[in-house]
Design a protein around this motif. Structure first.
Motif, short mmCIF file in Angstrom:
data_model
loop_
_atom_site.label_atom_id
_atom_site.label_comp_id
_atom_site.label_asym_id
_atom_site.label_seq_id
_atom_site.Cartn_x
_atom_site.Cartn_y
_atom_site.Cartn_z
N PRO A 142 0.80 -1.23 0.00
CA PRO A 142 0.00 0.00 0.00
C PRO A 142 0.83 1.28 0.00
N VAL A 143 2.00 1.27 0.65
CA VAL A 143 2.86 2.45 0.64
C VAL A 143 3.34 2.75 -0.77
N ALA A 144 3.82 1.72 -1.47
CA ALA A 144 4.30 1.91 -2.84
C ALA A 144 3.16 2.29 -3.78
N ALA A 153 0.33 9.12 -6.25
CA ALA A 153 0.57 10.53 -5.93
C ALA A 153 1.64 11.16 -6.80
N LEU A 154 2.61 10.37 -7.24
CA LEU A 154 3.75 10.92 -7.99
C LEU A 154 3.55 10.84 -9.51
N ALA A 155 2.47 10.26 -9.94
CA ALA A 155 2.20 10.18 -11.38
C ALA A 155 2.09 11.59 -11.97
N GLY A 156 2.80 11.82 -13.05
CA GLY A 156 2.74 13.12 -13.71
C GLY A 156 3.63 14.19 -13.10
N THR A 157 4.46 13.82 -12.11
CA THR A 157 5.34 14.81 -11.48
C THR A 157 6.67 14.95 -12.22
N THR A 161 10.65 2.57 0.84
CA THR A 161 10.19 1.29 1.38
C THR A 161 9.18 1.52 2.49
N SER A 162 8.40 0.50 2.75
CA SER A 162 7.59 0.45 3.94
C SER A 162 8.47 -0.05 5.08
N ASP A 200 8.46 -7.84 -3.71
CA ASP A 200 8.00 -6.51 -4.10
C ASP A 200 8.90 -5.41 -3.53
N GLU A 201 9.49 -5.66 -2.36
CA GLU A 201 10.43 -4.72 -1.75
C GLU A 201 11.68 -5.49 -1.34
#
Length: 222
Positions: A85-87, A93-97, A124-125, A143-144
Motif C-alpha cells: 500500500p505504501v508503494a 501521488a507521484l504520477a505526472g510529477t 520502502t515500507s 515486491d520490496e
C-alpha cells in the motif's frame, strides 16, 4: 557404551533428580512501560543522533511530504515496489510529477548496474520501529527486496507511529517472530557509516548516505 552415553546416564541418575532448564527471565529486555509519546520521542532522539532525518506527516498527507522530500533532494529516479500500500499510494501521488518511478520486482542481474549507478533514492515500507535503539525493522519481499534499502544513496522509509515498540524483544513477541521469519530481517539504525579509513567517520560508503523516515500519524502530524 560411549563416553557421551555414559555422561548422559550419570546425569539422569543424579541423586537429587534430573536436571531441569532454569526458568527464563526476560525482565532485562522488556517491560520499559513507555507511553506512545515517550516511545516516539526516544525513537526520534536516537535515530537523529546518528544522522537519520525524521519528518512527521498525517496519514492522509504523507504523500505530499514525500513529494516535498523528493523535490528538496533533487530526486529524479525513485525505486519502489508496486504491491505494498505504501508503494501503491506513492505511485498514484507521484504520477505526472516528472519523477521516474523505477520498478524493482526484477531479477537483480538484469538491473544491478542501474540500481548502483542511476537510481537517486528508494522508498520502502517498514514493519515498525524500536524506541530503545532508534531502529527500523523491515521484512524484505519480492515486491520490496533487501537491496532496495541497502544500495540507493537515499533511503526513504515510511513508519506508522503506532507500530513503535519499546524493545527488540517486544517486537519479536508482538509479531510472533518465533513462528516464522523471512530469509532476511533488516534492522536499520541510521544511514550507512564506517570509520575504517584513518578512523574518520564517513557516511554512504557501503550504502545509503541519507536515511529519511516519514512518520505517519493517525491524526494531524505532530
Amino acid at each position: 557404551m560411549s563416553a557421551r552415553e555414559t555422561i548422559l546416564k550419570r546425569l539422569r541418575e543424579r541423586a537429587d533428580g534430573p536436571l531441569e532448564a532454569p526458568e527464563s527471565d526476560f525482565a532485562v529486555v522488556t517491560g520499559r512501560g513507555w507511553t506512545a509519546q515517550e516511545r516516539l520521542a526516544r525513537f526520534e532522539r536516537w535515530i537523529t543522533s546518528v544522522h537519520g532525518e525524521v519528518i512527521h506527516a498525517s496519514r492522509d498527507g504523507w504523500t505530499e511530504a514525500l513529494a516535498g522530500v523528493l523535490r528538496d533532494k533533487g530526486v529524479q529516479r525513485l525505486a519502489l515496489g508496486h504491491e505494498h500500500p505504501v508503494a501503491a499510494a506513492a505511485r498514484t501521488a507521484l504520477a505526472g510529477t516528472g519523477i521516474e518511478l523505477v520498478a524493482v520486482d526484477r531479477d537483480i542481474e538484469s538491473w544491478q548496474r542501474e540500481q548502483f549507478e542511476s537510481v537517486d533514492a528508494a522508498l520502502t515500507s517498514t514493519g515498525g520501529g524500536i524506541a530503545e535503539t532508534g531502529s527500523l525493522w523491515l521484512w524484505p519481499t519480492p515486491d520490496e527486496p533487501r537491496l532496495l534499502s541497502l544500495v540507493p544513496p537515499i533511503h526513504i522509509a515510511v513508519l506508522d507511529a503506532e507500530t513503535l515498540e519499546d524493545t527488540l524483544f517486544d517486537v519479536m513477541v508482538a509479531h510472533d517472530w518465533a513462528a516464522g521469519m523471512p530469509t532476511n530481517a533488516l534492522l536499520i539504525s541510521g544511514p550507512s557509516k564506517t570509520a575504517d579509513i584513518e578512523q574518520t567517520l564517513a557516511y554512504g560508503v557501503h550504502g545509503p548516505r541519507e536515511l529519511i523516515i516519514l512518520v505517519r500519524h493517525a491524526g494531524t502530524a505532530t
